[in-house]
Design a protein around this motif. Structure first.
Motif, mmCIF file in Angstrom:
data_model
loop_
_atom_site.group_PDB
_atom_site.id
_atom_site.type_symbol
_atom_site.label_atom_id
_atom_site.label_comp_id
_atom_site.label_asym_id
_atom_site.label_seq_id
_atom_site.Cartn_x
_atom_site.Cartn_y
_atom_site.Cartn_z
ATOM 1 N N TYR A 132 0.833 -1.206 0.000
ATOM 2 C CA TYR A 132 0.000 0.000 0.000
ATOM 3 C C TYR A 132 0.870 1.259 0.000
ATOM 4 O O TYR A 132 0.610 2.215 -0.751
ATOM 5 C CB TYR A 132 -0.915 -0.014 1.219
ATOM 6 C CG TYR A 132 -1.672 1.273 1.441
ATOM 7 C CD1 TYR A 132 -2.797 1.580 0.688
ATOM 8 C CD2 TYR A 132 -1.257 2.198 2.409
ATOM 9 C CE1 TYR A 132 -3.485 2.764 0.888
ATOM 10 C CE2 TYR A 132 -1.940 3.366 2.617
ATOM 11 C CZ TYR A 132 -3.046 3.654 1.848
ATOM 12 O OH TYR A 132 -3.730 4.837 2.038
ATOM 13 N N GLU B 168 -5.105 2.380 -4.348
ATOM 14 C CA GLU B 168 -5.607 3.620 -3.759
ATOM 15 C C GLU B 168 -6.657 3.315 -2.707
ATOM 16 O O GLU B 168 -7.580 2.533 -2.935
ATOM 17 C CB GLU B 168 -6.208 4.513 -4.842
ATOM 18 C CG GLU B 168 -5.198 5.049 -5.842
ATOM 19 C CD GLU B 168 -4.247 6.064 -5.222
ATOM 20 O OE1 GLU B 168 -4.648 6.702 -4.215
ATOM 21 O OE2 GLU B 168 -3.121 6.209 -5.709
ATOM 22 N N GLY C 237 2.309 2.466 -3.218
ATOM 23 C CA GLY C 237 1.360 2.874 -4.242
ATOM 24 C C GLY C 237 0.704 1.731 -4.975
ATOM 25 O O GLY C 237 0.262 1.889 -6.127
ATOM 26 N N LYS D 149 -8.189 5.328 1.211
ATOM 27 C CA LYS D 149 -8.006 6.312 2.264
ATOM 28 C C LYS D 149 -7.179 5.700 3.387
ATOM 29 O O LYS D 149 -7.432 4.583 3.837
ATOM 30 C CB LYS D 149 -9.356 6.775 2.794
ATOM 31 C CG LYS D 149 -9.271 7.977 3.722
ATOM 32 C CD LYS D 149 -10.654 8.443 4.126
ATOM 33 C CE LYS D 149 -10.562 9.640 5.070
ATOM 34 N NZ LYS D 149 -11.903 10.108 5.480
ATOM 35 N N SER D 150 -6.171 6.424 3.834
ATOM 36 C CA SER D 150 -5.211 5.875 4.795
ATOM 37 C C SER D 150 -5.875 5.424 6.094
ATOM 38 O O SER D 150 -5.547 4.369 6.635
ATOM 39 C CB SER D 150 -4.114 6.900 5.091
ATOM 40 O OG SER D 150 -4.685 8.093 5.644
#
Length: 381
Positions: free
Chosen positions: A89, A95, A92, A97-98
């Motif tokens: 993650y 995608e 990259g 949201k963290s």
């Protein structure tokens, strides 16, 4: 609390391993069928039992791996699935949201804490449902063992062969075998004494189960069944073991050449016909291994049930050669996959550099969100 957390952690790992181990087994079985090893029932049964033993030993495998890492022998070896996903993650790979990703990564830890502390309706519901199912399963198992002991003890002691005790009972319609702490017991229905061929088939069949060690595996599977009643893979696993041991036992008995195929099949059909009657003792009495049982759910359906499959296998099967060599060739990659999976699903022992980076990214995103909302509020004023 630490002991409870460790037990819950082991229990979750076991459930995951049963699901993945059964998937591995299905892949291996498909490969064996493709290579013409469809009738290698003994090899398939030993492979399934070997994977089961590896899953039971999973806590010791994980402990051994931790010991190797702490001693520095496996310090640079990291196959933890959670750490690999976090690294992918951060590089990259996808995608998301963290904060949502962090919640997903920590979902297992969150679930365990909620269950251990009983926080939330969902956690309390899971605890209550599991405890109710566990109690019902243990009560059923206890009562079934009591019924089984009563049948064995009340039977007439007919003959003894070493540690095997043969008893005759009028409380059962189907011959079966079971075991105590030391001795094995083969229980024969009283009406079978007048049927010489059926008696011969029943004794040969049950003696073969004892030689194969099927009773020990049945005891273990039945003892663990109340704890894994929520896991569908465990039910499928147990059913697969039951089928394979019967198919293998049929093959081994007939390979000895003492009983011809027609007599064997006629005996199975005759005994199965009697099981269609109401025989409550045979439904409740476990753990045991019977000569044959009637699958009522499928006997009146289109496929004829497992008995039809057994008879077809008896008529069509050919014993494969070099079964020990095949077992070793299949067992090594299968057990390696289970071992690697056992290590991969363990909870990370400490905060790695990638996890610290993920935590930093989450905090920066939260600060950015706070600053954005603060700036938006100042602009409105």
């Amino acid at each position: 609390m630490i002991a409870g957390e460790a037990l819950l952690d082991v229990f979750i790992d076991a459930n995951i391993l049963f699901l993945l181990g059964y998937a591995f087994w299905l892949a291996v079985r498909a490969g064996m069928n493709g290579f013409g090893l469809r009738y290698a029932y003994g090899t398939q049964l030993r492979l399934l039992n070997a994977v089961f033993a590896a899953i039971v030993c999973a806590p010791f495998i994980a402990l051994g791996y931790d010991t190797l890492q702490q001693s520095g022998m496996a310090q640079n070896v990291n196959v933890n699935l959670s750490d690999m996903v976090v690294s992918y993650y951060l590089n990259g790979g996808f995608e998301m949201k963290s904060s949502s990703f962090e919640g997903l990564v920590l979902a297992r830890d969150t679930f365990m804490l909620n269950v251990l502390h009983g926080d939330g309706i969902a956690a309390r519901t899971v605890i209550a449902f599991f405890l109710v199912g566990l109690v019902i399963g243990l009560v059923r198992l206890t009562y079934s063992v009591f019924c089984l002991c009563r049948i064995v003890v009340s039977g007439y002691a007919w003959r003894s062969v070493g540690r095997i005790r043969i008893r005759v009972s009028d409380r059962t319609l189907v011959p079966f075998s079971t075991r105590g702490w030391r001795n094995y017991y083969v229980v024969i229905p009283s009406q079978m004494l007048s049927k010489e061929q059926e008696l011969k088939v029943a004794l040969a069949h049950e003696f073969q189960h004892i030689r194969q060690g099927d009773l020990e595996w049945e005891v273990v599977l039945e003892a663990l069944k109340p704890f894994f009643f929520l896991n569908p893979a465990y039910r499928l696993w147990k059913r697969q073991v039951e089928h394979l041991r019967e198919l293998n036992c049929d093959s081994e008995v007939l390979s000895q050449g003492r009983i011809n195929i027609s007599t064997y099949c006629d005996s199975l059909l005759s005994v199965c016909q009697r099981t269609l009657r109401k025989d409550r003792a045979m439904v409740l009495a476990v753990p045991k291994v019977t000569l044959v049982t009637a699958d009522r759910s499928s006997l009146f359906g289109g496929n004829g049930g497992f008995l039809k499959h057994r008879i077809q296998s008896i008529l069509d099967a050919r014993r494969p050669a070099h079964q020990r060599l095949v077992f070793m060739a299949m067992a090594v990659p299968l057990l390696a996959a289970v071992t690697i999976t056992t290590i991969a699903i363990q909870r990370p022992g400490d905060w790695s550099q990638d996890r610290l980076m993920l935590s930093t990214v989450v905090n920066l995103d939260r600060l950015d969100e706070i600053n954005r909302l603060s700036t938006f509020g100042r602009l409105r004023n």
